[in-house]
Design a protein around this motif. Structure first.
Motif, PDB file in Angstrom:
ATOM      1  N   GLU A 290       0.742  -1.171   0.247  1.00 47.07           N
ATOM      2  CA  GLU A 290       0.023  -0.026  -0.022  1.00 47.07           C
ATOM      3  C   GLU A 290       0.849   1.253   0.004  1.00 47.07           C
ATOM      4  N   VAL A 291       2.066   1.347   0.766  1.00 46.26           N
ATOM      5  CA  VAL A 291       2.868   2.329   0.830  1.00 46.26           C
ATOM      6  C   VAL A 291       3.537   2.502  -0.905  1.00 46.26           C
ATOM      7  N   LEU A 292       3.785   1.444  -1.352  1.00 44.52           N
ATOM      8  CA  LEU A 292       4.598   1.421  -2.566  1.00 44.52           C
ATOM      9  C   LEU A 292       3.294   2.034  -3.675  1.00 44.52           C
ATOM     10  N   ASP A 293       2.012   1.583  -3.518  1.00 37.76           N
ATOM     11  CA  ASP A 293       1.071   1.816  -4.479  1.00 37.76           C
ATOM     12  C   ASP A 293       0.834   3.404  -4.176  1.00 37.76           C
ATOM     13  N   ALA A 294       0.986   4.015  -2.985  1.00 39.75           N
ATOM     14  CA  ALA A 294       0.746   5.410  -2.744  1.00 39.75           C
ATOM     15  C   ALA A 294       1.852   6.178  -3.427  1.00 39.75           C
ATOM     16  N   ILE A 295       3.047   5.807  -3.413  1.00 37.96           N
ATOM     17  CA  ILE A 295       4.283   6.503  -4.251  1.00 37.96           C
ATOM     18  C   ILE A 295       3.962   6.348  -5.696  1.00 37.96           C
ATOM     19  N   ARG A 296       3.600   5.252  -6.314  1.00 39.38           N
ATOM     20  CA  ARG A 296       3.206   4.921  -7.564  1.00 39.38           C
ATOM     21  C   ARG A 296       2.210   5.566  -7.942  1.00 39.38           C
ATOM     22  N   TYR A 297       1.140   5.790  -7.529  1.00 42.94           N
ATOM     23  CA  TYR A 297       0.024   6.511  -7.900  1.00 42.94           C
ATOM     24  C   TYR A 297      -0.335   7.797  -7.597  1.00 42.94           C
ATOM     25  N   HIS A 298       0.719   8.645  -6.912  1.00 43.94           N
ATOM     26  CA  HIS A 298       0.465   9.855  -6.349  1.00 43.94           C
ATOM     27  C   HIS A 298       0.200  10.870  -7.464  1.00 43.94           C
ATOM     28  N   THR A 299       0.634  10.656  -8.568  1.00 40.42           N
ATOM     29  CA  THR A 299       0.604  11.850  -9.739  1.00 40.42           C
ATOM     30  C   THR A 299      -0.438  11.546 -10.823  1.00 40.42           C
TER      31      THR A 299
ATOM     32  N   LEU B 186      -7.226   3.664   0.404  1.00 44.79           N
ATOM     33  CA  LEU B 186      -7.002   4.854   1.338  1.00 44.79           C
ATOM     34  C   LEU B 186      -5.579   5.671   1.267  1.00 44.79           C
ATOM     35  N   LEU B 187      -4.784   4.847   1.560  1.00 44.58           N
ATOM     36  CA  LEU B 187      -3.115   5.417   1.595  1.00 44.58           C
ATOM     37  C   LEU B 187      -3.068   6.034   0.283  1.00 44.58           C
ATOM     38  N   GLU B 188      -3.476   5.697  -0.854  1.00 41.31           N
ATOM     39  CA  GLU B 188      -3.288   5.973  -2.242  1.00 41.31           C
ATOM     40  C   GLU B 188      -3.889   7.479  -2.170  1.00 41.31           C
ATOM     41  N   LYS B 189      -5.140   7.597  -1.628  1.00 33.02           N
ATOM     42  CA  LYS B 189      -6.057   8.661  -1.861  1.00 33.02           C
ATOM     43  C   LYS B 189      -5.243   9.890  -0.851  1.00 33.02           C
ATOM     44  N   ILE B 190      -4.814   9.403   0.207  1.00 37.85           N
ATOM     45  CA  ILE B 190      -4.397  10.309   1.131  1.00 37.85           C
ATOM     46  C   ILE B 190      -2.946  11.045   0.657  1.00 37.85           C
ATOM     47  N   VAL B 191      -2.238  10.451   0.089  1.00 36.88           N
ATOM     48  CA  VAL B 191      -0.882  10.781  -0.442  1.00 36.88           C
ATOM     49  C   VAL B 191      -1.071  11.574  -1.562  1.00 36.88           C
ATOM     50  N   CYS B 192      -1.904  11.287  -2.596  1.00 41.06           N
ATOM     51  CA  CYS B 192      -2.001  11.861  -3.793  1.00 41.06           C
ATOM     52  C   CYS B 192      -2.911  13.361  -3.387  1.00 41.06           C
ATOM     53  N   LEU B 193      -3.795  13.338  -2.588  1.00 41.51           N
ATOM     54  CA  LEU B 193      -4.547  14.673  -2.190  1.00 41.51           C
ATOM     55  C   LEU B 193      -3.616  15.392  -1.504  1.00 41.51           C
ATOM     56  N   ALA B 194      -3.016  14.969  -0.370  1.00 40.66           N
ATOM     57  CA  ALA B 194      -1.718  15.779   0.103  1.00 40.66           C
ATOM     58  C   ALA B 194      -0.700  16.483  -0.761  1.00 40.66           C
TER      59      ALA B 194
END
Length: 192
Positions: free
Chosen positions: A103-112, A120-128
């Motif tokens: 989930e951490v790796l996907d949050a990095i991968r899809y933040h742009t 949830l983690l992907e949404k959080i990092v992308c929005l942040a």
């Protein structure tokens, strides 16, 4: 084995200009706040935020080489180079920094770009990444306001802003971003 928080900060901050590190600090702070607000894990959110731009300032040739040599998303090579650092960053987070949490790796991968069925983690990092305190673009305050009431509404407004800007500039919109936006519309319609 994953590096400690302090070691990650030291390693990542050394790879970018001070201005970008300041942005990363803002994403870290905002990710933690969003995680606390929306029931995410603040430690995992901060870890993903620390690493989200790790490859941002790498030469495009180096990113292309990593994408090709490691069987990463070759489709990216047909799109804006600004998207490449996210895929490369996720690879590097695992390969060089010992991050194994998918989930951490996907949050990095899809933040742009975002994607359908974002976790949830992907949404959080992308929005942040959109709303951290140092961001200053037309509409950011509206996105920040929406994000206080709904993670999905804030993220949808962010994607709408990005897509609108790309359309105005007659630039290609990465398909995952369109799919992510449409998925959020469906999610929000289902809540009504």
């Amino acid at each position: 084995m994953a590096l400690s928080r302090e070691a990650l900060i030291e390693a990542v901050s050394a790879q970018m200009p001070d201005k970008r590190w300041k942005h990363t600090l803002g994403v870290m702070e905002t990710s933690v706040k969003l995680a606390e607000r929306y029931g995410g894990d603040p430690v995992r959110a901060e870890t993903a935020a620390i690493l989200h731009d790790v490859a941002k300032y790498w030469p495009v040739e180096r990113m292309k080489e990593i994408i090709e040599a490691n069987g990463l998303s070759a489709e990216l090579l047909s799109y804006d180079k600004q998207l490449w650092h996210a895929e490369v960053g996720a690879f590097v987070a695992g390969d060089e920094y010992g991050i194994t949490d998918p989930e951490v790796l996907d949050a990095i991968r899809y933040h742009t770009s975002g994607r359908e069925n974002m976790g949830l983690l992907e949404k959080i990092v992308c929005l942040a990444d959109y709303i951290e305190p140092g961001r200053d673009f037309p509409g950011v305050d509206h996105i920040r306001k929406l994000s206080k009431a709904s993670l999905e509404e804030g993220l949808l407004a962010g994607f709408d802003s990005t897509i609108s800007l790309l359309l105005q500039k007659r630039q290609i919109v990465f398909p995952l971003t369109v799919l992510a936006r449409n998925d959020l519309v469906r999610i929000l319609e289902d809540k009504i």
